[in-house]
Design an enzyme around this catalytic site. Structure first.
Site, PDB file in Angstrom:
ATOM      1  N   ASP A  46     -12.910 -14.827 -29.319  1.00 65.60           N
ATOM      2  CA  ASP A  46     -12.625 -15.901 -30.329  1.00 65.60           C
ATOM      3  C   ASP A  46     -13.524 -16.334 -31.349  1.00 65.60           C
ATOM      4  O   ASP A  46     -13.524 -17.454 -31.624  1.00 65.60           O
ATOM      5  CB  ASP A  46     -11.831 -16.976 -29.419  1.00 65.60           C
ATOM      6  CG  ASP A  46     -11.025 -17.779 -30.336  1.00 65.60           C
ATOM      7  OD1 ASP A  46     -10.203 -17.038 -31.286  1.00 65.60           O
ATOM      8  OD2 ASP A  46     -10.598 -19.015 -30.050  1.00 65.60           O
ATOM      9  N   ALA A  96     -13.211 -33.110 -32.366  1.00 65.95           N
ATOM     10  CA  ALA A  96     -12.344 -31.883 -32.671  1.00 65.95           C
ATOM     11  C   ALA A  96     -11.149 -32.091 -31.609  1.00 65.95           C
ATOM     12  O   ALA A  96     -11.289 -32.413 -30.527  1.00 65.95           O
ATOM     13  CB  ALA A  96     -13.003 -30.406 -32.485  1.00 65.95           C
ATOM     14  N   ALA A 132      -8.246 -29.249 -30.382  1.00 63.10           N
ATOM     15  CA  ALA A 132      -7.763 -27.745 -30.559  1.00 63.10           C
ATOM     16  C   ALA A 132      -6.491 -27.777 -29.701  1.00 63.10           C
ATOM     17  O   ALA A 132      -5.824 -28.848 -29.258  1.00 63.10           O
ATOM     18  CB  ALA A 132      -8.902 -26.875 -30.059  1.00 63.10           C
TER      19      ALA A 132
END
Length: 503
Positions: free
Chosen positions: A319, A149, A151
């Site tokens: 979050d 991933a 971000a």
């Protein structure tokens, strides 16, 4: 100097985005959009200057035009870096605040950000943090170059520990991310202070610069992965204590390998599962194998664990979107990415408990005192004490209106259901029933008036909630988003499975 550099980068990013649009053939449509917008603005100005003139039919922006503009803005945000991607993530997670077309386009800010080169940038940071290439080889047998991933602040890669053969993931801060974040957020803070200098009442009513300052500190804290490791440990201990009491046994947080983690590199166990968003798009076989709770059950479990952490844990995850919840192969639900957390002070917690105790019992003066106690009303002791009785009357008035509104909504639902059953059975002529959409419009109008009245009372009494509430509000908007998208039939306010502590 840093600010000037960022202005230059903004110009460069804007030029790059426009260049890509020209190459893709979208430039003609964009020019037409701009021309139409200019004509509409001119027509509105002419109408304002001469109200007696014939009204010109004004053009409304088409959905396609809005999509193109949203796409340009999203690409610009991605090129500008972490602070702008964070803003994009907030837009993507706030369907009640922004048009659906824009929210849909900014989903890409939640899913992924263009990755950095492993060899040229990420591996250099790992070497620097762990003490050189030989130390990296000593700790890991391999680190995958392809990211799991990417971000706004960090990039994640899969690896294997040499000592135990365990599969781990490495979360690595992107180079110079803290510096660019600090520059952008400082600029936003200065802009807010400038607005407050022009209008001093803005600071008194909203405290915008204070909220931005807190947001700045919170976002910059995400670049310190040692602090994130501590946040994860705190939440693990909270879950362990809750599990001993029979709660949240199906909620999990990954283990951290502290001996290999630093300020810019976080090493933790690899989870076997998929994100909640991917889980909902997966095949039915995996869903049956992974979890028997169903979508609503998973969301309720996440909601209840998070709500409990607000009241009982040292900090709460600030979050939690669908990408930061993992459905594990054994059916458990895992929270990940603890870079952003919030903390409620003991004083505010006590006031919230008092508020939760007083409101259901109709103790309006006690509820008003609780609001004053949490710092929602600023001023001297004499000034705040003088507000308690008027505020108590306002709370009683507003609560009565909310109760009547809820009762009318329930009656409307019963009427609609009765009409539907009667129409199917032939006992009731559907044409004799009032159109349900008219009732819905009336309810919507009453809700809007209620919200406006709440704002009016807040300004009149000088209400200003503690700054830590900004994170709570942001997180509730996140929950609102994925409840709407993933479980639209779930009513958080009335479902008995949901902890009502914060509602």
């Amino acid at each position: 100097i840093a600010g000037a550099k960022r202005v230059a980068q903004a110009l460069q990013a804007g030029a790059s985005v426009l260049g890509e649009a020209i190459e893709s053939g979208e430039s003609e449509a964009l020019i037409k959009d701009a021309t139409d917008a200019f004509r509409q603005a001119v027509a509105e100005i002419e109408q304002q200057q001469d109200p007696a003139s014939p009204t010109t039919a004004l053009m409304s922006s088409s959905e396609e035009s809005l999509k193109r503009s949203a796409k340009l803005l999203r690409k610009f945000f991605e090129k500008m870096g972490a602070a702008y991607v964070k803003l994009g993530q907030f837009i993507a997670s706030s369907p009640t605040l922004f048009p659906k077309v824009i929210v849909d386009e900014f989903q890409e800010c939640l899913d992924s950000v263009p990755p950095l080169s492993y060899d040229e940038e990420i591996y250099k940071i790992i070497q620097q943090e762990l003490g050189g290439e030989s130390r990296v080889r000593e700790v890991f047998t391999r680190i995958d170059k392809a990211p799991l991933a990417s971000a706004s602040i960090a990039q994640v890669h899969r690896g294997t520990l040499r000592s135990t053969g365990e599969s781990v993931v490495l979360k690595v801060c992107k180079p110079d991310v803290a510096k660019s974040l600090r520059t952008d957020l400082d600029a936003v803070y200065l802009a807010c202070r400038a607005f407050e200098l022009f209008d001093p009442t803005l600071e008194e009513r909203v405290g915008l610069s204070s909220i931005i300052q807190d947001a700045r500190d919170s976002i910059l804290a995400e670049t310190n992965l040692e602090q994130e490791a501590k946040n994860m440990q705190v939440f693990r201990e909270f879950l362990s204590a809750s599990s001993g009491a029979g709660a949240f046994r199906d909620v999990y947080v990954p283990k951290v390998y502290k001996q290999y983690s630093t300020r810019k590199v976080l090493v933790m166990e690899e989870l076997r599962g998929v994100s909640l968003s991917d889980y909902l798009e997966g095949d039915a076989g995996y869903k049956r194998m992974a979890s028997s709770m169903g979508t609503e059950g998973l969301i309720i479990e996440a909601l209840n664990a998070w709500i409990a952490s607000v009241g009982m844990c040292e900090s709460f995850h600030a979050d939690v979107h669908a990408g930061n919840l993992f459905v594990l192969s054994d059916g458990r639900l895992a929270f990940i990415d603890f870079g952003s957390v919030g903390r409620i002070s003991p004083k505010t917690k006590r006031s919230l408990e008092n508020l939760a105790y007083c409101l259901p019992r109709g103790d309006w003066r006690g509820a008003a005192s609780a609001l004053v106690g949490m710092g929602a009303i600023m001023g001297t002791e004499a000034e705040t004490s003088a507000v308690i009785d008027p505020l108590a009357r306002d709370l009683e008035y507003m609560t009565d209106r909310v109760d009547r509104l809820v009762q009318d909504m329930m009656v409307m639902e019963v009427n609609v259901t009765t009409a539907s059953i009667g129409a199917l059975s032939g006992d009731i002529d559907p044409s004799s029933m009032p159109p349900p959409q008219l009732n819905s419009l009336d309810i919507a109008e009453r809700i809007n008036r209620l919200v406006l009245d709440v704002v009016d009372i807040a300004e009149k009494r000088g209400l200003r909630f503690p700054r830590e509430f900004a994170l709570l509000i942001k997180q509730m908007l996140y929950f609102d988003r994925f409840v709407q998208e993933l479980a639209p039939e779930l009513d958080v306010l009335t479902d008995d499975r949901v902890d009502k502590t914060l509602t």
